[in-house]
Design a protein around this motif. Structure first.
Motif, PDB file in Angstrom:
ATOM      1  N   LEU A   1       0.834  -1.211   0.000  1.00 41.17           N
ATOM      2  CA  LEU A   1       0.000   0.000   0.000  1.00 41.17           C
ATOM      3  C   LEU A   1       0.866   1.257   0.000  1.00 41.17           C
ATOM      4  O   LEU A   1       0.570   2.231  -0.696  1.00 41.17           O
ATOM      5  CB  LEU A   1      -0.923   0.012   1.229  1.00 41.17           C
ATOM      6  CG  LEU A   1      -2.094  -0.973   1.209  1.00 41.17           C
ATOM      7  CD1 LEU A   1      -2.767  -1.026   2.575  1.00 41.17           C
ATOM      8  CD2 LEU A   1      -3.110  -0.589   0.144  1.00 41.17           C
TER       9      LEU A   1
ATOM     10  N   GLU B   1       2.260   1.911  -3.433  1.00 42.69           N
ATOM     11  CA  GLU B   1       1.199   2.447  -4.304  1.00 42.69           C
ATOM     12  C   GLU B   1       0.902   3.905  -3.953  1.00 42.69           C
ATOM     13  O   GLU B   1       0.686   4.745  -4.830  1.00 42.69           O
ATOM     14  CB  GLU B   1      -0.091   1.631  -4.131  1.00 42.69           C
ATOM     15  CG  GLU B   1      -0.019   0.252  -4.742  1.00 42.69           C
ATOM     16  CD  GLU B   1      -1.276  -0.568  -4.492  1.00 42.69           C
ATOM     17  OE1 GLU B   1      -1.280  -1.744  -4.848  1.00 42.69           O
ATOM     18  OE2 GLU B   1      -2.258  -0.026  -3.929  1.00 42.69           O
ATOM     19  N   ASN B   2       0.897   4.210  -2.652  1.00 48.02           N
ATOM     20  CA  ASN B   2       0.566   5.567  -2.212  1.00 48.02           C
ATOM     21  C   ASN B   2       1.629   6.574  -2.620  1.00 48.02           C
ATOM     22  O   ASN B   2       1.318   7.712  -2.947  1.00 48.02           O
ATOM     23  CB  ASN B   2       0.362   5.593  -0.701  1.00 48.02           C
ATOM     24  CG  ASN B   2      -0.890   4.838  -0.293  1.00 48.02           C
ATOM     25  OD1 ASN B   2      -1.748   4.574  -1.124  1.00 48.02           O
ATOM     26  ND2 ASN B   2      -0.998   4.500   0.973  1.00 48.02           N
TER      27      ASN B   2
ATOM     28  N   ALA C   1       3.452   6.290  -5.277  1.00 48.38           N
ATOM     29  CA  ALA C   1       3.290   6.466  -6.727  1.00 48.38           C
ATOM     30  C   ALA C   1       2.109   7.375  -7.043  1.00 48.38           C
ATOM     31  O   ALA C   1       2.122   8.099  -8.043  1.00 48.38           O
ATOM     32  CB  ALA C   1       3.103   5.112  -7.397  1.00 48.38           C
ATOM     33  N   ALA C   2       1.075   7.360  -6.191  1.00 46.47           N
ATOM     34  CA  ALA C   2      -0.145   8.135  -6.458  1.00 46.47           C
ATOM     35  C   ALA C   2       0.085   9.643  -6.395  1.00 46.47           C
ATOM     36  O   ALA C   2      -0.706  10.409  -6.920  1.00 46.47           O
ATOM     37  CB  ALA C   2      -1.246   7.742  -5.478  1.00 46.47           C
ATOM     38  N   ARG C   3       1.164  10.067  -5.735  1.00 48.20           N
ATOM     39  CA  ARG C   3       1.469  11.494  -5.683  1.00 48.20           C
ATOM     40  C   ARG C   3       1.832  12.024  -7.071  1.00 48.20           C
ATOM     41  O   ARG C   3       1.635  13.196  -7.364  1.00 48.20           O
ATOM     42  CB  ARG C   3       2.622  11.745  -4.690  1.00 48.20           C
ATOM     43  CG  ARG C   3       3.088  13.172  -4.563  1.00 48.20           C
ATOM     44  CD  ARG C   3       2.357  13.964  -3.482  1.00 48.20           C
ATOM     45  NE  ARG C   3       0.957  14.202  -3.765  1.00 48.20           N
ATOM     46  CZ  ARG C   3       0.029  14.347  -2.837  1.00 48.20           C
ATOM     47  NH1 ARG C   3       0.327  14.241  -1.580  1.00 48.20           N
ATOM     48  NH2 ARG C   3      -1.212  14.581  -3.164  1.00 48.20           N
ATOM     49  N   GLY C   4       2.376  11.137  -7.903  1.00 46.48           N
ATOM     50  CA  GLY C   4       2.747  11.551  -9.251  1.00 46.48           C
ATOM     51  C   GLY C   4       4.216  11.895  -9.355  1.00 46.48           C
ATOM     52  O   GLY C   4       4.952  11.796  -8.370  1.00 46.48           O
ATOM     53  N   PRO C   5       4.621  12.296 -10.546  1.00 43.12           N
ATOM     54  CA  PRO C   5       6.061  12.514 -10.780  1.00 43.12           C
ATOM     55  C   PRO C   5       6.629  13.690  -9.980  1.00 43.12           C
ATOM     56  O   PRO C   5       7.805  13.705  -9.650  1.00 43.12           O
ATOM     57  CB  PRO C   5       6.144  12.794 -12.285  1.00 43.12           C
ATOM     58  CG  PRO C   5       4.767  13.225 -12.676  1.00 43.12           C
ATOM     59  CD  PRO C   5       3.828  12.522 -11.756  1.00 43.12           C
TER      60      PRO C   5
END
Lengths: 247, 242
Positions: free
Chosen positions: B88, B91-92, B94-98
């Protein structure tokens, strides 16, 4: 009032951006944050420079279009207001303000401070509505709704979909938004016939859009301009688990 | 207008959606809290001295295969909790973005933001704890687990490590305990603050309950580490030469 602005400038989704420093001079303390940006943009346009792009529409805090991360807080330092309802008197003369777009994988930057929030539209399209025939306007009290439920549904329905919850969350999770949209229907009788299908479909679309997983930190609730409660997330989890267990 | 989108496979590669993954962390977390309570209850025999504590250990070990099954189950729950939490977290991130925030003034409570840090520290502690006590050199103390534990705690380095780890466990439970009920959807509207308060008190009760044990060992511990066999022989030889 005078301010130093560190603004994120980015030409488009493909290019990489950087901070550019601007001076905002002779700003009225009664100017809203967006009006302050209008003043800065007018000066830039007069000089032939490209103005700072930012989202805005109603400018009265009800549409959910505006949204800038100001000094690391979505919609700035005041609680329960949108960027357009934030006034420059809330800052000190001479402050340096850092302006960034919402940062999330699911909200790609379109230009400068503007992000694409159509991921939220996709979630609504997946089930954030009622498609059953609810008939004509019913008689008053013809459909009994407990007062507490009506209040909670109305509180959840106050969500304007601005995305500050996603922007504030360390996981860029959209759970507060989805929970508000599921709750305001789940709490009312008209939302019941499709409730199981709705919650599964909306959560699935949320996951597919690339939002993170909620870890109940509560940063979303703290930054929400409409003070949407974390209670809705508990309700969303309950609705979802029940829909998985019983259909 | 169509009501739903056509069914699509879940994302993330694991075939599980976000809420189910979180549910797994919540349920395993609840099971681990249950274990902590029984473990603490058993450990309080330490205050009863060698007879009480070693008697308790002997009764546990007399369960034989049942104990092994329980231990394997506990280890599986622990591993599932850790593995899913790490998944998790990845994934979290990565969810912030570049591009992350240059300035971030997050308004959430600190323990909730550092669950992965406190969790990893607790997991490291558990590994060292199991290695030192369950698989520790009990035979050096005539088979007495009590003597082994008290001897370890008499060492200030060990005691401080244990006390520090229990403070970390307390911060982990500060967020983890109430949060699991939120994830399972078991908190009624407007009751969240109360649930949070009760869970925080209970969580710190568990952590501080454990914390008292190394403190007790450190303060009462005058036991010297028994000398290794090689050293004993050396001393005997030297005395014989004299």
């Amino acid at each position: 009032m005078n301010f130093t602005l560190n603004v994120w400038r980015q030409k488009n989704g493909q290019s990489s951006g950087q901070f550019v420093t601007y001076q905002a001079k002779d700003i009225s303390p009664d100017a809203s944050f967006l009006e302050m940006l209008d003043v800065v943009n007018n000066e830039m346009e007069a000089k032939g420079e490209e103005p700072i792009a930012f989202d805005h529409d109603c400018r009265e805090g009800i549409c959910g279009t505006c949204g800038i991360a100001i000094n690391g807080r979505p919609h700035g330092p005041r609680n329960a207001v949108t960027t357009c309802q934030l006034y420059m008197r809330n800052f000190r003369d001479g402050d340096t303000l850092t302006l960034e777009p919402w940062r999330a994988q699911a909200f790609p930057v379109v230009r400068d401070l503007v992000v694409d929030r159509s991921a939220f539209d996709k979630i609504i399209q997946a089930g954030g509505f009622i498609s059953i025939n609810t008939g004509n306007a019913p008689d008053a009290n013809g459909l009994p709704v407990p007062k507490d439920d009506a209040e909670r549904a109305m509180d959840a329905a106050a969500c304007i979909g601005c995305g500050a919850c996603v922007a504030a969350c360390k996981n860029a999770s959209a759970m507060l938004f989805v929970s508000a949209k599921v709750s305001h229907l789940a709490l009312l009788p008209q939302g019941q016939p499709e409730s199981r299908k709705r919650v599964k479909s909306m959560v699935q679309t949320m996951d597919e859009a690339g939002f993170g997983n909620c870890t109940n930190t509560g940063a979303c609730e703290a930054e929400c301009p409409k003070s949407i409660s974390l209670d809705n997330i508990a309700r969303l989890n309950r609705e979802f688990l029940l829909s998985k267990l019983f259909g | 207008m169509a009501t739903t989108s056509s069914p699509k496979p879940s994302v993330g590669g694991s075939g599980m959606n976000s809420i189910l993954k979180k549910t797994l962390v919540a349920l395993t977390g609840l099971a681990l809290i249950g274990f902590l309570v029984t473990h603490l209850a058993g450990n309080l025999f330490l205050f009863g001295g060698s007879t009480a504590f070693d008697g308790y250990a002997a009764r546990l070990e007399a369960m034989g295969p049942l104990l092994i099954v329980a231990e394997i189950g506990l280890a599986a729950i622990f591993v599932a909790h850790v593995v899913m939490a790490i998944k998790l977290t990845v994934e979290n991130k990565a969810a912030r973005g570049p591009q992350g925030y240059a300035v971030n003034d997050n308004q959430s409570e600190a323990p909730s933001r550092f669950m992965i840090v406190s969790g990893v520290l607790v997991a490291l502690f558990v590994i060292l704890h199991v290695k030192g006590f369950k698989f520790g050199p009990r035979e050096e103390f005539g088979g007495s687990l009590y003597a082994l534990v008290m001897n370890e705690f008499a060492n200030p380095g060990v005691a401080i490590f244990y006390i520090f780890s229990m403070l970390i466990l307390g911060t982990h439970l500060t967020h983890g305990f109430w949060s699991l009920f939120q994830t399972l959807g078991l908190i009624k509207p407007e009751k969240r603050r109360k649930v949070k308060q009760i869970c925080t008190v209970l969580g710190w009760g568990i952590a501080l309950g454990f914390l008292v044990l190394p403190l007790f060992g450190l303060l009462s511990g005058k036991k010297r580490t028994p000398l290794p066999d090689g050293v004993k022989e050396l001393i005997q030889k030297t005395e014989a030469v004299r």
